[in-house]
Every structure is written in structure tokens, then in C-alpha cells.
Design an enzyme around this catalytic site. Structure first.
Site, PDB file in Angstrom:
ATOM      1  N   LYS A  51      -9.864  37.392   9.997  1.00  0.00           N
ATOM      2  CA  LYS A  51      -9.933  36.070   9.140  1.00  0.00           C
ATOM      3  C   LYS A  51      -8.700  35.925   8.553  1.00  0.00           C
ATOM      4  O   LYS A  51      -8.366  34.774   8.735  1.00  0.00           O
ATOM      5  CB  LYS A  51     -11.018  36.393   8.155  1.00  0.00           C
ATOM      6  CG  LYS A  51     -12.327  36.421   8.790  1.00  0.00           C
ATOM      7  CD  LYS A  51     -13.669  36.908   7.694  1.00  0.00           C
ATOM      8  CE  LYS A  51     -14.981  36.998   8.626  1.00  0.00           C
ATOM      9  NZ  LYS A  51     -15.909  37.527   7.924  1.00  0.00           N
ATOM     10  N   GLN A  95     -16.514  39.965   1.868  1.00  0.00           N
ATOM     11  CA  GLN A  95     -17.151  40.781   3.002  1.00  0.00           C
ATOM     12  C   GLN A  95     -18.470  41.552   2.736  1.00  0.00           C
ATOM     13  O   GLN A  95     -18.205  42.395   1.883  1.00  0.00           O
ATOM     14  CB  GLN A  95     -16.001  41.394   3.658  1.00  0.00           C
ATOM     15  CG  GLN A  95     -16.317  42.148   5.022  1.00  0.00           C
ATOM     16  CD  GLN A  95     -16.783  40.918   6.081  1.00  0.00           C
ATOM     17  OE1 GLN A  95     -15.755  40.050   6.300  1.00  0.00           O
ATOM     18  NE2 GLN A  95     -17.650  41.038   6.821  1.00  0.00           N
ATOM     19  N   ASP A 118     -18.292  30.449   3.106  1.00  0.00           N
ATOM     20  CA  ASP A 118     -19.165  31.289   4.046  1.00  0.00           C
ATOM     21  C   ASP A 118     -20.416  30.506   4.203  1.00  0.00           C
ATOM     22  O   ASP A 118     -21.119  30.814   5.142  1.00  0.00           O
ATOM     23  CB  ASP A 118     -19.273  32.627   3.391  1.00  0.00           C
ATOM     24  CG  ASP A 118     -18.652  33.679   4.471  1.00  0.00           C
ATOM     25  OD1 ASP A 118     -18.486  33.235   5.669  1.00  0.00           O
ATOM     26  OD2 ASP A 118     -18.814  35.007   4.098  1.00  0.00           O
TER      27      ASP A 118
END
Ligand code: NDP
Length: 293
Positions: A51, A95, A118
Site C-alpha cells: 500500500k 492494518q 478502508d
């Protein structure tokens, strides 16, 4: 035909690179994604690295916080609060999974809605359900973009989603419903008989289970569109000594590909689209702060 998520993701990122250059030239704002990694889980580290690499290629700032596995809930919440309050940060990505002693739900809940690129915040999912503006979870959003860019219109089609997780199955159900598909969701309590019957009738199948080749290719309706979200690591028969093995999806690809009209490969299908949608959301988040999105 192959639904080539890798190629589409490359194209989306090239478009984002151009849009970002123009946006930054016009506003002086450099989109910034803050990534938070707790502990040393190797798979999570690989995801975060990929990412961050995408951010840098596109022209975003990538701020990374790598925290000790023993960090307390309070300290992690404080970091999220600090990032919420930092005007230079447009997107926050924590994460998952987090170590067991941390309450991941509470951490995700603490992320400011406008920085939830997200799309995991419960209110983000609520916004998807109610068709309000916001960020949809990146994986199902990537699935929808893949369909759209391939000219596949779900309207009036029978769609079957296997899996009902908050980050894939459930929002896939919502997005496909909004796209006017007739959607059935299957899960661990669905009998194998019912599953087979439903899959055999599905014009669009989205498999998000996490079990290698869980759906036999013979079940696929001729001409169906198969979207395989699953990522499963299994031993590689061609290289049995390699501990890395190989990746397969939730659908038996070779036999399914003989029947499907469109099918995503694993890897190279949905996975790259997830990152492309995260990058898209990050630019949108930055544009919103400047009032141009
Ligand atoms: P979860 O484990 O959270 O959810 C799995 C779902 O599958 C659950 O809803 C579960 O049902 C259902 N399920 C389990 N067993 C069966 C069964 N026998 N029959 C029918 N349904 C079953 O996984 P995720 O949704 O997070 O991920 C699913 C897969 O997608 C994984 O392989 C993951 O690695 C991959 N993934 C890929 C991404 C990408 O970018 N390509 C991103 C995110 C995930 P129940 O609710 O009843 O337990």
C-alpha cells in the site's frame, strides 16, 4: 474471459497519478495516507508495504507508524486520535488483524469517518447500506468497479455471494443490491445442497469464504461471471519443497473457467483492485478537505 484486476488496477493508478498531480498543483495539498501496523505479522507487513509503495508511485505522502506488538489499547487509541486531528493526514489505515489483547472494533470506531478510507467503520458500512456518500469497503468496491469497467451490468441478474463478513460479503450484498441484482447470501450455515443449487443458478458468483477451491467448477452456470475474492495459500504440487506454496481462490479455477463467461484469477483479480480502491478513496478524502469532491 479473464477479469484482469491487475491490469485495471494499473490503469486506475495511472489515472490517479495524473489527477493527483493536477490536484496538488492547484491546491498545494499532497494526499496523505497514514498506515498503522502493530507487531510483526509477516503477511500484514507485506500488505502495508505494498500500500505504501502504491502511495509513493501515485504521488501521495505515506506516513507509517510501526508499533510494538505490546502497545496498549490506550496508546493506540491516542495515535488514532492524533491522526484524526492532523490536517495533513487524509486517510488512516489500521492494518488488521491486531494482536489479541487489542479491541480492533474500538480502534476502527475511533477513526474519523472522513478519514476511513478502508471503509471499515460501522458508519461507513451504514452509509453504503443507505446509499449515502462515504467510503465503501475497498474489496467489494473493487469488485463492483471490475464489473463496471468490464461492461457487466448486474441489473436483473441473479447474484450469489458466499460469505457475509463485514468487510467483504455483507457490503458486496449491499452494493450488488444497489446495482439492482437479485442477491442471495450463503454462509457457514447454508447446507451444501442449497449452496450447490443456488450457485448453479447464479449469473454472478462472488466467493468470499477463505477455503481453497471450495466451489467446484462444475457448479458454475454456463456463461456466469465468477468473482473469486478468496486468497488461500496451499502447497504447490509443482514445487512441493517451497514453503511459500502457491495461492488459490475459493473457486476451482480451471474447471470454472471452462464454463464462466468472465472469471477473476487468483492472484491478479480482486486483490489488486482492493489497493486501487484504497488509493482512489485516499485522493477523494484529500479532495473533500479542499472542497473539490
Ligand atoms: P471471514 O472469515 O471473515 O468470512 C468468511 C465467510 O465465509 C463467513 O461469512 C462464513 O460464514 C463463510 N463461510 C465459512 N465456511 C463456509 C461454508 N462452509 N459455506 C459457506 N460459507 C462459509 O473472511 P473474509 O470475508 O475476511 O475473507 C474471505 C476470503 O477473502 C479470505 O480468503 C480472505 O483472504 C479473502 N480476502 C481477500 C481480499 C482481497 O483483497 N482479495 C480482501 C479481504 C479478504 P459465517 O458468517 O457463518 O461464519
Amino acid at each position: 474471459m479473464i477479469l484482469d484486476g491487475k491490469a485495471l488496477s494499473k490503469r486506475i493508478k495511472a489515472e490517479l497519478t495524473e489527477q493527483t498531480a493536477a490536484f496538488t498543483a492547484e491546491t498545494g495539498i499532497v494526499p496523505c495516507l497514514a498506515t498503522v501496523l502493530v507487531g510483526e505479522d509477516p503477511a500484514s507487513a507485506v500488505y502495508v508495504r505494498s500500500k505504501r509503495r502504491s502511495c509513493k508511485k501515485i504521488g501521495y505522502e505515506s506516513r507509517h507508524h510501526h508499533l510494538d506488538a505490546g502497545i496498549t489499547q490506550e496508546a493506540l487509541l491516542q495515535l488514532v486520535e492524533d491522526l484524526n486531528g492532523d490536517d495533513a493526514v487524509h486517510g488512516i489505515l489500521v492494518q488488521l488483524p491486531l494482536p489479541k489483547h487489542l479491541d480492533a472494533d474500538a480502534i476502527i470506531d475511533a477513526i474519523a469517518l472522513e478519514k476511513d478510507v478502508d471503509g471499515f467503520h460501522p458508519r461507513s458500512v451504514g452509509h453504503v447500506a443507505l446509499k449515502k456518500p462515504g467510503f465503501a469497503p475497498c474489496t467489494p468496491a473493487g469488485v463492483m468497479r471490475l464489473l463496471e469497467e468490464s461492461g457487466i451490468n448486474p441489473s436483473g441478474k441473479r447474484a450469489v455471494v458466499i460469505g457475509r463478513s463485514a468487510i467483504v460479503g455483507l457490503p458486496a450484498l449491499l452494493l450488488l443490491t444497489h446495482a439492482n441484482a437479485t442477491v442471495t447470501v450463503c454462509h457457514s450455515r447454508t447446507s451444501r445442497e442449497d449452496l450447490e443449487e443456488l450457485v448453479r443458478k447464479a449469473d454472478i458468483l462472488v466467493a468470499a469464504v477463505g477455503r481453497p477451491e471450495f466451489v467446484p467448477g462444475e457448479w458454475i452456470k454456463p456463461g456466469a461471471v465468477v468473482i473469486d475474492v478468496g486468497i488461500n495459500r496451499v502447497p504447490n504440487p509443482a514445487d512441493p519443497d517451497n514453503p511459500k506454496g502457491m495461492l488459490v481462490g475459493d473457486v476451482a479455477f480451471a474447471t470454472a473457467a471452462e464454463r464462466a463467461s468472465w472469471i477473476t484469477p487468483v492472484p491478479g483479480g480482486v486483490g489488486p483492485m482492493t489497493i486501487a480502491m484504497l488509493m482512489t478513496n485516499t485522493l477523494i478524502a484529500a479532495q473533500r478537505t479542499a472542497g473539490v469532491a
